[in-house]
Scaffold this motif. Sequence first.
Motif, mmCIF file in Angstrom:
data_model
loop_
_atom_site.group_PDB
_atom_site.id
_atom_site.type_symbol
_atom_site.label_atom_id
_atom_site.label_comp_id
_atom_site.label_asym_id
_atom_site.label_seq_id
_atom_site.Cartn_x
_atom_site.Cartn_y
_atom_site.Cartn_z
ATOM 1 N N THR A 1 0.579 -1.292 0.217
ATOM 2 C CA THR A 1 -0.190 0.472 0.001
ATOM 3 C C THR A 1 1.132 1.194 -0.109
ATOM 4 O O THR A 1 2.237 1.570 0.946
ATOM 5 C CB THR A 1 -1.441 0.194 1.057
ATOM 6 N N THR A 2 0.560 2.695 -0.952
ATOM 7 C CA THR A 2 1.559 3.204 -0.636
ATOM 8 C C THR A 2 1.054 4.619 -0.502
ATOM 9 O O THR A 2 -0.654 4.661 -1.570
ATOM 10 C CB THR A 2 2.049 3.389 -2.197
ATOM 11 N N ALA A 3 1.001 6.061 -0.420
ATOM 12 C CA ALA A 3 0.594 7.231 -0.325
ATOM 13 C C ALA A 3 0.574 7.755 -1.461
ATOM 14 O O ALA A 3 -0.516 8.334 -2.334
ATOM 15 C CB ALA A 3 1.104 7.920 0.677
ATOM 16 N N THR A 4 1.289 7.705 -2.194
ATOM 17 C CA THR A 4 1.671 7.801 -4.196
ATOM 18 C C THR A 4 1.104 6.294 -4.935
ATOM 19 O O THR A 4 1.352 4.902 -4.644
ATOM 20 C CB THR A 4 3.264 8.076 -4.441
ATOM 21 N N GLU A 5 -0.073 7.514 -5.324
ATOM 22 C CA GLU A 5 -0.831 6.599 -6.017
ATOM 23 C C GLU A 5 -0.334 5.774 -7.515
ATOM 24 O O GLU A 5 1.117 6.259 -7.492
ATOM 25 C CB GLU A 5 -2.695 6.561 -6.862
ATOM 26 N N ASP B 1 -6.865 -5.814 -13.344
ATOM 27 C CA ASP B 1 -5.976 -6.307 -12.811
ATOM 28 C C ASP B 1 -5.418 -6.770 -12.465
ATOM 29 O O ASP B 1 -4.741 -7.026 -11.222
ATOM 30 C CB ASP B 1 -6.639 -7.963 -13.182
ATOM 31 N N THR B 2 -4.869 -5.284 -12.505
ATOM 32 C CA THR B 2 -3.623 -5.199 -11.853
ATOM 33 C C THR B 2 -3.355 -4.265 -10.494
ATOM 34 O O THR B 2 -2.698 -4.945 -9.877
ATOM 35 C CB THR B 2 -2.612 -3.873 -12.608
ATOM 36 N N GLY B 3 -4.573 -4.108 -10.246
ATOM 37 C CA GLY B 3 -4.844 -3.688 -9.096
ATOM 38 C C GLY B 3 -4.009 -1.991 -9.087
ATOM 39 O O GLY B 3 -4.413 -1.355 -7.830
ATOM 40 N N ALA B 4 -4.576 -1.630 -10.303
ATOM 41 C CA ALA B 4 -3.931 -0.218 -10.058
ATOM 42 C C ALA B 4 -4.940 0.815 -9.398
ATOM 43 O O ALA B 4 -5.934 0.500 -9.701
ATOM 44 C CB ALA B 4 -3.350 0.424 -11.946
ATOM 45 N N ASP B 5 -4.579 1.809 -9.759
ATOM 46 C CA ASP B 5 -5.429 3.114 -8.123
ATOM 47 C C ASP B 5 -6.371 3.473 -9.307
ATOM 48 O O ASP B 5 -7.569 4.042 -8.366
ATOM 49 C CB ASP B 5 -4.293 3.500 -7.649
ATOM 50 N N GLY B 6 -6.329 3.311 -10.827
ATOM 51 C CA GLY B 6 -7.550 4.395 -11.435
ATOM 52 C C GLY B 6 -6.203 4.083 -12.857
ATOM 53 O O GLY B 6 -5.147 3.453 -12.957
ATOM 54 N N VAL B 7 -7.121 5.030 -13.864
ATOM 55 C CA VAL B 7 -6.099 4.876 -15.221
ATOM 56 C C VAL B 7 -5.671 6.505 -14.863
ATOM 57 O O VAL B 7 -6.698 7.194 -14.799
ATOM 58 C CB VAL B 7 -7.114 4.576 -15.856
ATOM 59 N N GLY B 8 -4.371 6.502 -15.501
ATOM 60 C CA GLY B 8 -4.139 8.140 -15.434
ATOM 61 C C GLY B 8 -4.348 8.583 -17.277
ATOM 62 O O GLY B 8 -4.401 9.708 -17.288
ATOM 63 N N LEU C 1 1.408 8.053 -10.443
ATOM 64 C CA LEU C 1 2.758 7.694 -11.148
ATOM 65 C C LEU C 1 1.094 7.144 -12.439
ATOM 66 O O LEU C 1 0.644 6.023 -11.380
ATOM 67 C CB LEU C 1 3.350 7.308 -11.148
ATOM 68 N N SER C 2 1.559 7.070 -13.537
ATOM 69 C CA SER C 2 0.346 6.183 -14.180
ATOM 70 C C SER C 2 1.482 5.718 -15.176
ATOM 71 O O SER C 2 1.845 6.741 -16.300
ATOM 72 C CB SER C 2 -0.268 7.408 -15.300
ATOM 73 N N ASP D 1 3.289 -2.984 -11.487
ATOM 74 C CA ASP D 1 3.478 -4.000 -9.497
ATOM 75 C C ASP D 1 5.195 -3.827 -9.747
ATOM 76 O O ASP D 1 5.369 -3.384 -7.922
ATOM 77 C CB ASP D 1 4.153 -5.542 -10.092
ATOM 78 N N GLU D 2 6.505 -3.283 -10.658
ATOM 79 C CA GLU D 2 7.191 -3.078 -10.486
ATOM 80 C C GLU D 2 7.258 -1.357 -9.561
ATOM 81 O O GLU D 2 8.092 -1.723 -8.958
ATOM 82 C CB GLU D 2 8.714 -3.137 -11.755
ATOM 83 N N VAL D 3 7.030 -0.614 -10.715
ATOM 84 C CA VAL D 3 6.682 0.477 -10.360
ATOM 85 C C VAL D 3 5.894 0.424 -8.403
ATOM 86 O O VAL D 3 6.308 1.809 -7.779
ATOM 87 C CB VAL D 3 5.453 1.078 -10.982
ATOM 88 N N ARG D 4 5.207 -0.284 -8.654
ATOM 89 C CA ARG D 4 4.488 0.003 -6.878
ATOM 90 C C ARG D 4 5.103 -0.157 -5.664
ATOM 91 O O ARG D 4 5.003 0.253 -4.357
ATOM 92 C CB ARG D 4 3.386 -1.616 -6.546
ATOM 93 N N ARG D 5 6.284 -1.806 -6.075
ATOM 94 C CA ARG D 5 7.271 -1.890 -5.117
ATOM 95 C C ARG D 5 8.674 -0.289 -4.951
ATOM 96 O O ARG D 5 8.597 0.136 -3.568
ATOM 97 C CB ARG D 5 7.942 -3.215 -5.517
ATOM 98 N N VAL D 6 8.697 -0.467 -6.158
ATOM 99 C CA VAL D 6 9.023 1.244 -6.408
ATOM 100 C C VAL D 6 9.178 2.067 -5.344
ATOM 101 O O VAL D 6 9.415 2.872 -4.880
ATOM 102 C CB VAL D 6 9.530 1.185 -7.524
ATOM 103 N N VAL D 7 8.300 2.270 -5.549
ATOM 104 C CA VAL D 7 7.139 3.779 -4.814
ATOM 105 C C VAL D 7 7.024 3.150 -3.622
ATOM 106 O O VAL D 7 7.167 4.269 -2.515
ATOM 107 C CB VAL D 7 5.511 4.127 -5.514
#
Length: 452
Positions: free
Chosen positions: A148-152, A168-175, A414-415, A422-428
């Motif tokens: 879980t990240t504060a930065t979406e 299905d990636t679980g993204a916080d929305g479509v940027g 970030l979109s 998944d990788e971006v979420r881990r980095v964030v």
Amino acid sequence: MSSETETVEDGEPDPGAELTTGYGSSPGVATGPVKIIEDIEEADRIDEGDVIVTEMTAPDMVPAMKRSAGILTDEGGMTSHAAIVSRELGVPAIVGCGDATDVLRDGQRVTLDGQKGTVVAADAEGEAAEEADPGGSRDVEGGGGPPTTATEVKVNVSIPDAAQRAADTGADGVGLLRLEHILLSTSKTPEKYVADHGEEAFVKEISEEIRKVADAFYPRPVRARTLDAPTDELAELEGGEEEPHEHNPMLGYRGIRRSLQEPEMVKLELRAFKRLHDMGYDNVEVMFPLPNDASDVRRARELMDEVGIDRKQHDWGAMIETPASIRAIDEIIDEGIDFVALGTNDIVQFMLAVDRNNAQVADRFDDFHPTILEAMSEVIEACNENGVDTTITGQSGSHPDMAKFLVEKGITSLSSNIDAVDEVRRVVARAERRLQLDEARKNVDDPGPRLG
């Protein structure tokens, strides 16, 4: 003495012999027979498992791209149509090969690596195309689901049919939902479509395609960008003979500059948004591409008002993509926008004077150039001071180093590409923890005045 490129007696390259190389634009490894496409009319030749080899893909080719095992193009860079769409479809692809249509032949079996950018000869008796695994089979950090990240962390979408895969990636929305791919998939220019089918059919066509994405993500927000198709892409469609000829379409009649010149057409696009809002899709947000200054944004806002979009109920915003819009960010914010999106594909193109579709200068396309990083930092800082959300939608938003940099600068979200979520979420998550740790250490080193 044999070498890797030595051929067998019948003239066929040895399995594993390198045939051509390019820019790996969509990860995954695939094997299949080559089908060279010289004209869009030949796209129907593509069968399941074929490797498309063409000079450059076009929106009309998307159905064929979905059937293919892999895609190779002579031209284009990491932000070309082939690169964007192939990543979204999860089809391995290599762009900017230069000579793929010359050195390969129909029926030849090849193996392409969309990560490394290599194309080698495959065994004639080899297996069928491998299933692509663009994201790899890495476990999510922590083992208990995505952090879980504060930065979406949001996702870019071009093709509504790929919306569920993106959701299905679980993204916080479509940027960024690119309307041009929806419009171009009709095989007609917007003007031709309206002439043939009428305004209401046009509005319904757009709204129903956006609805696919809105449904897949609801209630997560979907930011859809109005038309931003260069004239050379529109020229390939039915009705395209009416398009102006431009020496450099990327610098030409596109984005908001076209919309403001053709207000009745863009109002049809905006009516599609209004139709969705009236249907209860409160997660659909409007975004305008390529403004230069506050005047552009103000006129776009007035068009929204004319079609009845309630700006108090529905967020709207603008892309920041030109040096002028970066310099004018304070004035643009004053026009009442709720968010801005940093379109790095165009920011880099315009600030470094590098045509992003020109493979000859692809090595000069540098997302990490100091002036680019400084410009984005200035925009984020101005927006944070005024309570305006910020996101990044360009290709570089999928790069771990860029994600880390932007989190440290305070970006709201970030979109990224579907395969990079998944990788971006881990980095964030890692960057946020580092910021917290640095802050905690600073407080330990300097505890401040004591009471008593």
